[in-house]
Write a protein that holds these residues in place. Sequence first.
Motif, short mmCIF file in Angstrom:
data_model
loop_
_atom_site.label_atom_id
_atom_site.label_comp_id
_atom_site.label_asym_id
_atom_site.label_seq_id
_atom_site.Cartn_x
_atom_site.Cartn_y
_atom_site.Cartn_z
N GLY A 1 0.78 -1.23 0.00
CA GLY A 1 0.00 0.00 0.00
C GLY A 1 0.81 1.27 0.00
N SER A 2 2.15 1.19 -0.04
CA SER A 2 2.97 2.39 -0.03
C SER A 2 2.81 3.16 -1.34
CB SER A 2 4.44 2.04 0.19
OG SER A 2 4.91 1.14 -0.82
N GLU A 3 3.08 4.46 -1.29
CA GLU A 3 2.84 5.33 -2.44
C GLU A 3 4.12 5.58 -3.22
OE1 GLU A 3 1.06 8.84 -0.86
OE2 GLU A 3 -0.88 7.86 -0.45
N ARG A 4 3.98 5.71 -4.53
CA ARG A 4 5.07 6.02 -5.42
C ARG A 4 4.57 7.05 -6.44
NH1 ARG A 4 7.21 3.68 -1.95
NH2 ARG A 4 8.45 1.74 -2.00
N THR B 1 11.81 1.57 -10.76
CA THR B 1 12.89 1.63 -9.80
C THR B 1 12.68 2.83 -8.88
OG1 THR B 1 14.40 0.66 -11.42
CG2 THR B 1 15.39 1.74 -9.51
N ALA B 2 12.52 2.58 -7.60
CA ALA B 2 12.35 3.65 -6.62
C ALA B 2 13.69 3.95 -5.97
CB ALA B 2 11.30 3.26 -5.58
N ALA B 3 14.57 4.59 -6.72
CA ALA B 3 15.93 4.85 -6.24
C ALA B 3 16.01 6.11 -5.38
CB ALA B 3 16.89 4.97 -7.42
N ASP B 4 15.00 6.96 -5.45
CA ASP B 4 15.01 8.23 -4.74
C ASP B 4 13.74 8.35 -3.90
OD1 ASP B 4 15.51 10.79 -3.83
OD2 ASP B 4 14.95 11.77 -5.70
N GLY B 5 13.68 7.64 -2.79
CA GLY B 5 12.50 7.69 -1.94
C GLY B 5 11.29 7.12 -2.64
N GLU B 6 10.26 7.94 -2.78
CA GLU B 6 9.02 7.48 -3.40
C GLU B 6 9.01 7.72 -4.91
OE1 GLU B 6 5.90 9.52 -1.41
OE2 GLU B 6 6.13 8.41 0.47
N ARG B 7 9.99 8.43 -5.42
CA ARG B 7 9.99 8.76 -6.85
C ARG B 7 10.50 7.60 -7.68
NH1 ARG B 7 11.72 14.44 -9.74
NH2 ARG B 7 11.38 13.74 -11.89
N LEU B 8 9.77 7.28 -8.73
CA LEU B 8 10.11 6.17 -9.61
C LEU B 8 10.89 6.66 -10.82
CD1 LEU B 8 6.61 4.45 -9.71
CD2 LEU B 8 8.64 3.46 -8.63
#
Length: 266
Positions: free
Chosen positions: A89-92, A161-168
């Motif tokens: 359920g986490s957000e991206r 790829t979520a390499a920067d926190g929530e940003r894909l």
Amino acid sequence: MAESARELLQRLLARGDGIAVDGGRLTLAPASGHPVPAEWLSEHERPLITEAARLAGVEPLEYVSYSVGNYGPSKRGGVSLQFRNLTDGSERYSVFNVETRRNRTTKHGKKGSPLPAGQFRITTRFKFYGFWLSTGLPVPRRLSAFHDYMGKLAGLVFTGTAADGERLSDVRPLSLCNADLLELMGVNLPDNSRTSAGQLPDNSRTKLPDKEIQQTQQPRGIQPIQTTGEKKHGNTVIRERGYKGTPIPPQEQTNEEWLACYERAG
């Protein structure tokens, strides 16, 4: 006790069904040859995709919404796509550069004036255009009309790829072939069964876009998130084994009747 998604996936693979995730949708070719009811697919598609992604060590993401704004010190136009992880359920989110102002004067406004809220425009050189092509969804006739089509993304499952926190980065439709699933689940089929499950005629594979059974092309290999440590890939396609009929035409069966025939055919 209800059967878990993992148990169902294991059972489908063990009986020789051709199952894969192709372009963000589930594809299923039963070894029995029985058509799969749309209701059954609708109920089990997301749980099966979620379990397959979990085994492969990638995030299964469903599209939630989008927003348009001007970002950064230079106030460049961008469209932000919001996603939800189907596992926890986490957000991206992912942001694409777009144009948010009119490129010419019309009766609706002057050149350079802001477009209406939620609207944006692109050209074929924008990365958003390549992303949209990867989904296989219809491309709007006008590249300034994507706001009318964004809801169609909700029918697909994505990864990235979520390499920067929530940003894909590198967000794309999830694809995982039948050979990947067999390996991940540790299913060892007899050679003849593996051959049958390895090649599927294009007119025999079933998947569920918009709750309808349609024909598909060959699944694409998965590109896993690099931080997971799992690297599963391949382009094996799947083939159904023949079945010589059922007492009741499949299209006239209830879901329970179909499942009963399906079990007998296994």
